[in-house]
Design a protein around this motif. Structure first.
Motif, PDB file in Angstrom:
ATOM      1  N   ALA A 206       5.978   2.912   2.629  1.00 28.72           N
ATOM      2  CA  ALA A 206       5.250   3.545   2.029  1.00 28.72           C
ATOM      3  C   ALA A 206       3.639   3.604   1.084  1.00 28.72           C
ATOM      4  CB  ALA A 206       5.835   3.405   0.451  1.00 28.72           C
ATOM      5  N   VAL A 207       3.523   2.276   2.187  1.00 26.54           N
ATOM      6  CA  VAL A 207       2.142   1.547   1.871  1.00 26.54           C
ATOM      7  C   VAL A 207       1.325   2.448   3.375  1.00 26.54           C
ATOM      8  CG1 VAL A 207       0.437  -0.477   1.851  1.00 26.54           C
ATOM      9  CG2 VAL A 207       1.745   0.020   0.304  1.00 26.54           C
ATOM     10  N   GLN A 208       1.373   2.099   3.971  1.00 24.28           N
ATOM     11  CA  GLN A 208       1.541   2.462   5.061  1.00 24.28           C
ATOM     12  C   GLN A 208       0.888   4.043   5.260  1.00 24.28           C
ATOM     13  OE1 GLN A 208       2.860   1.426   9.334  1.00 24.28           O
ATOM     14  NE2 GLN A 208       1.236   2.776  10.406  1.00 24.28           N
TER      15      GLN A 208
ATOM     16  N   HIS B 256      -2.593  -2.468   6.829  1.00 26.65           N
ATOM     17  CA  HIS B 256      -3.031  -1.574   5.839  1.00 26.65           C
ATOM     18  C   HIS B 256      -2.843  -1.519   4.608  1.00 26.65           C
ATOM     19  CE1 HIS B 256      -2.105   1.486   8.986  1.00 26.65           C
ATOM     20  NE2 HIS B 256      -1.318   0.965   9.001  1.00 26.65           N
ATOM     21  N   VAL B 257      -3.552  -1.211   3.279  1.00 26.84           N
ATOM     22  CA  VAL B 257      -4.408  -1.502   2.025  1.00 26.84           C
ATOM     23  C   VAL B 257      -3.718  -0.053   1.106  1.00 26.84           C
ATOM     24  CG1 VAL B 257      -5.238  -2.016   0.254  1.00 26.84           C
ATOM     25  CG2 VAL B 257      -5.567  -3.780   2.613  1.00 26.84           C
ATOM     26  N   HIS B 258      -2.803  -0.230   0.623  1.00 24.43           N
ATOM     27  CA  HIS B 258      -2.851   1.230  -0.452  1.00 24.43           C
ATOM     28  C   HIS B 258      -4.068   1.236  -0.755  1.00 24.43           C
ATOM     29  CE1 HIS B 258      -1.947   3.188  -4.098  1.00 24.43           C
ATOM     30  NE2 HIS B 258      -0.447   3.366  -3.858  1.00 24.43           N
ATOM     31  N   PRO B 259      -3.944   2.981  -1.084  1.00 26.57           N
ATOM     32  CA  PRO B 259      -5.495   2.887  -1.264  1.00 26.57           C
ATOM     33  C   PRO B 259      -6.248   2.777  -2.832  1.00 26.57           C
ATOM     34  CG  PRO B 259      -4.407   4.856  -0.519  1.00 26.57           C
ATOM     35  CD  PRO B 259      -3.310   3.832  -1.082  1.00 26.57           C
ATOM     36  N   ALA B 260      -5.203   2.331  -3.655  1.00 27.69           N
ATOM     37  CA  ALA B 260      -5.618   2.091  -4.688  1.00 27.69           C
ATOM     38  C   ALA B 260      -6.864   0.859  -5.046  1.00 27.69           C
ATOM     39  CB  ALA B 260      -5.058   2.361  -5.844  1.00 27.69           C
ATOM     40  N   HIS B 261      -6.086   0.106  -3.954  1.00 31.88           N
ATOM     41  CA  HIS B 261      -6.759  -1.269  -3.933  1.00 31.88           C
ATOM     42  C   HIS B 261      -7.225  -1.921  -3.036  1.00 31.88           C
ATOM     43  CE1 HIS B 261      -3.047  -2.686  -6.775  1.00 31.88           C
ATOM     44  NE2 HIS B 261      -2.648  -1.412  -6.631  1.00 31.88           N
TER      45      HIS B 261
END
Length: 189
Positions: free
Chosen positions: A31-33, A114-119
């Motif tokens: 989901a993060v990716q 991968h890092v969540h866009p908000a982080h």
């Protein structure tokens, strides 16, 4: 043998970087990716099987970045490279042309980061990749990234990765990639 280093930069106060049971949290990671990389539901389904297969490889390791509530906001995983792996068979001719085919040997490959866009832009990606490679017994690391001037590519360069071959075309990939390599330990600021 671990590589001595100053350690990864600290993650933001509300995020902890540490070992991740990626098989148990594969759906959270994908989901993060999907958000970070723009994947469709079909692509997520294919990648789920790939991730689980990779995790069965000897030496595969994963780290995650979780919030205080346990929400996964970033992950990285990799494994010792072997020339028989699908990724290696695709990139080998490109590396050979550039005189860098030897990078396929005795290297730890970063399979996904991968890092969540908000982080993003808070040092989480840097902490994940440096902690993972610091534990590698191989003397160098390789990875592939989209061949564009992205923040991820800038991070890799900052850590000491350099272009080894480009453009690299993966089957069914929309964009060309670059293969990058760095000697370990990764460069610190």
């Amino acid at each position: 043998m671990s590589h001595p280093a100053a350690g990864p930069p600290p993650a933001p106060r509300d995020v902890t970087v540490g070992p991740l049971d990626l098989a148990a949290r594969v759906d959270d990671a994908l989901a993060v990716q999907a958000l970070a990389f723009g994947l469709s539901d079909d692509e997520i389904g294919v990648r789920r099987h790939i991730v689980l297969r990779h995790l069965a490889t000897p030496g595969a390791r994963a780290l995650g970045a979780t919030t205080e509530t346990g929400r996964l906001v970033g992950f990285v995983y990799g494994l010792p490279n072997h020339r028989s792996y699908w990724w290696s068979t695709i990139v080998a001719p490109y590396l050979r042309t550039e005189g860098h085919e030897d990078w396929l040997d005795d290297s730890f490959v970063i399979t996904e980061l991968h890092v969540h866009p908000a982080h993003q832009k808070h040092g989480i990606g840097r902490a994940l990749i440096t902690m993972l490679t610091d534990a590698a017994v191989q003397p160098r690391s390789i990875l592939s990234a989209i061949d564009a001037e992205t923040p991820a590519r800038g991070l890799y360069r900052d850590l000491g990765y350099r272009d080894l071959a480009r453009p690299v075309h993966f089957p069914s990939a929309r964009s060309p990639y670059v293969v990058m390599g760095a000697h370990l330990p990764l460069r610190r600021r």
